[in-house]
Design a protein around this motif. Sequence first.
Motif, short mmCIF file in Angstrom:
data_model
loop_
_atom_site.label_atom_id
_atom_site.label_comp_id
_atom_site.label_asym_id
_atom_site.label_seq_id
_atom_site.Cartn_x
_atom_site.Cartn_y
_atom_site.Cartn_z
N VAL A 44 -33.32 -24.16 27.34
CA VAL A 44 -32.66 -25.29 26.68
C VAL A 44 -33.65 -26.42 26.44
O VAL A 44 -33.61 -27.09 25.39
CB VAL A 44 -31.47 -25.78 27.53
CG1 VAL A 44 -30.80 -26.98 26.87
CG2 VAL A 44 -30.47 -24.65 27.73
N SER A 104 -35.65 -25.84 23.32
CA SER A 104 -34.81 -26.09 22.15
C SER A 104 -34.65 -27.60 21.93
O SER A 104 -34.71 -28.09 20.79
CB SER A 104 -33.45 -25.44 22.32
OG SER A 104 -33.57 -24.03 22.39
N ASP A 105 -34.46 -28.35 23.03
CA ASP A 105 -34.32 -29.80 22.92
C ASP A 105 -35.59 -30.45 22.39
O ASP A 105 -35.54 -31.51 21.76
CB ASP A 105 -33.96 -30.40 24.28
CG ASP A 105 -32.55 -30.05 24.72
OD1 ASP A 105 -31.76 -29.61 23.85
OD2 ASP A 105 -32.24 -30.18 25.92
N GLN A 144 -37.43 -23.97 17.35
CA GLN A 144 -36.30 -23.21 16.83
C GLN A 144 -35.94 -22.08 17.79
O GLN A 144 -36.81 -21.42 18.38
CB GLN A 144 -36.64 -22.65 15.45
CG GLN A 144 -36.79 -23.74 14.39
CD GLN A 144 -37.23 -23.17 13.05
OE1 GLN A 144 -38.29 -22.56 12.94
NE2 GLN A 144 -36.40 -23.36 12.03
N ASN A 145 -34.65 -21.82 17.91
CA ASN A 145 -34.17 -20.85 18.90
C ASN A 145 -34.71 -19.44 18.67
O ASN A 145 -34.97 -18.73 19.63
CB ASN A 145 -32.63 -20.82 18.89
CG ASN A 145 -32.04 -22.05 19.56
OD1 ASN A 145 -32.60 -22.57 20.51
ND2 ASN A 145 -30.90 -22.52 19.07
N LYS A 195 -27.58 -20.28 20.54
CA LYS A 195 -27.67 -21.63 21.11
C LYS A 195 -26.75 -21.80 22.32
O LYS A 195 -26.04 -22.81 22.45
CB LYS A 195 -27.36 -22.70 20.05
CG LYS A 195 -28.32 -22.67 18.87
CD LYS A 195 -28.01 -23.80 17.90
CE LYS A 195 -28.98 -23.76 16.72
NZ LYS A 195 -28.74 -24.86 15.76
N TYR A 250 -25.44 -22.43 26.14
CA TYR A 250 -25.79 -23.43 27.14
C TYR A 250 -26.37 -22.76 28.39
O TYR A 250 -26.32 -21.53 28.56
CB TYR A 250 -24.57 -24.26 27.51
CG TYR A 250 -24.09 -25.15 26.39
CD1 TYR A 250 -24.82 -26.28 26.02
CD2 TYR A 250 -22.90 -24.87 25.71
CE1 TYR A 250 -24.39 -27.11 24.99
CE2 TYR A 250 -22.46 -25.69 24.68
CZ TYR A 250 -23.21 -26.80 24.32
OH TYR A 250 -22.79 -27.61 23.30
#
Length: 560
Positions: free
Chosen positions: A424, A427-428, A432-433, A517, A519
């Motif tokens: 995560v 990504s933050d 890109q995922n 995406k 969590y």
Amino acid sequence: MDVNTFLEKSLLERKLIDPEKLENIKQLVSKNNTLADVLTDQKLVDEDSVLNILSEYFGITSINVNHYIPDEEVLAEVPISLCEKYKIFPLFKIKNTLMIATANPSDVHKLDEIRVKTGYGIEPLLAMPRSIDNAIVKFYSVGDSVSSMLDTIKEEEDAQGFQTQEERQLIEAASDEPIVKLVNLFITQALRDRASDIHINPDKDKLRVRNRIDGFLYEVAQPPKKLQSAIISRIKILANIDIAEHRRPQDGRIELKVEDRPIDLRVSTFPTIYGENVVMRVLDKGSVLIGLEELGFSQKDLTLFNTLIRKPYGIILTSGPTGSGKTTTLYSALETINSIDRNIMTLEDPVEYDLQLIRQSQVNSKTNFTFANGLRAILRQDPDIILVGEIRDLETATIAIQAALTGHLVFSTLHTNDAPSCVVRLSDMGIQNFLVGSTLIGVLSQRLVRRICESCKEEYEPPDDIFKALDYSPPPGAKFYRGKGCQDCRGIGYKGRIGIFELMEISPNIQRAILKKSYETELREIARQEGMRTLREDGLEKVLQGMITLDEVLMATRMF
């Protein structure tokens, strides 16, 4: 015939040394260095052989103090000041007789004084002078040694007047012999205690010396405030730091050898309202390379981690707070896969340990040699494996991703609480995922917890509160242990540390979850279904194995 003549004659008669070597070695004998010490220090004759000869001369039993563990009760009764003054070491008591090691058993006057001061009858055993000195350092705490040293300083004050910082130049105060010995004593004690840091902390009316041992600070001495300037100046001289500068932080380095082990001390000074605070980070270059097997991995995680670090390309991340052992794990991994046919390069801040055959570099903000710029340059050096000390920003993360995509194996660290959080975090940052999912191959989260001291380990019944806090129901018949405190662990109950781990392999299922995406909670659930053990679960398994306590697991995983 004096003792040295008898020793020389006996050595030659028994053909334990060449006559020419003996003549040469006699040149090294001095007031503070006996012939017996020189012979054993130079490893020309073994200590037991020298002791046997000296035992014949004095007509008493000898003892090799290096091989002896003294009685703790006796150590508590005989102060270090007495040992250092008379060059003796207490061993044990038989009824009302105290057995002591001494290098000069014929000094009746000295033995009488010891008898009066201790209140015991004295029975001397012959020992080597150097062995007695080493035993005093080994078995008495630095607090006792400092007290003895400060007594010496006070005697010098009374006799000739101790000139403080205001009365003479800093350089002279720092070079005063008692101050030199005092600073050496602090360093020696820290190494003996396996300390990772030495703290010299000025307070309003005192100076504190504390060592960080297994992650916790313990006070070891309180020298008088008036010695503060001299002690700190001595450290700054050793670290090649400007001793006249007190208003800004400074950094330096001390290099030394202890028992043929190279030791680095990274010195940092920081101005406070009560004077300069000094912290010395202890870097034992031999201690980091302990092998993956010794870090504390379960067999399953060890097998998986060994598989991951042998992948041809991809990114492997380690996570955890400062001081959780990430550097040790990464260095051990690099040493495991290090070989002549691979080009391994690192970019660190700072380089903490020298690794053979690995090209290591250190970032430098003053020259704009950042992680991002350095990583770009490394990619032009034809590397196979790259270690980036830390991914701090989007630019560094992007270049690391590109390196993995172009066929490089990349190791790095992120400061997150657990393994799923690393995904995560990337990504933050703006990665890109689909790039995270296609390049990341494994994430290792870890903590360091203290081991139970094996010398004082005992079984006990933990209170119900800790089981509730951990949300843990132990299996039937489970046994729990703790350390009750002993001389080996300085009364703490813990000695050494071990890692607890959470290793998440980026499987196809987790890759798909990253693309969606998902969590952290979803990623963690998938990983656990596929066999990942959480930090807390790994810690509890080590509790059942009798290695660590429930309190350590709770402290290390309290945020979960």
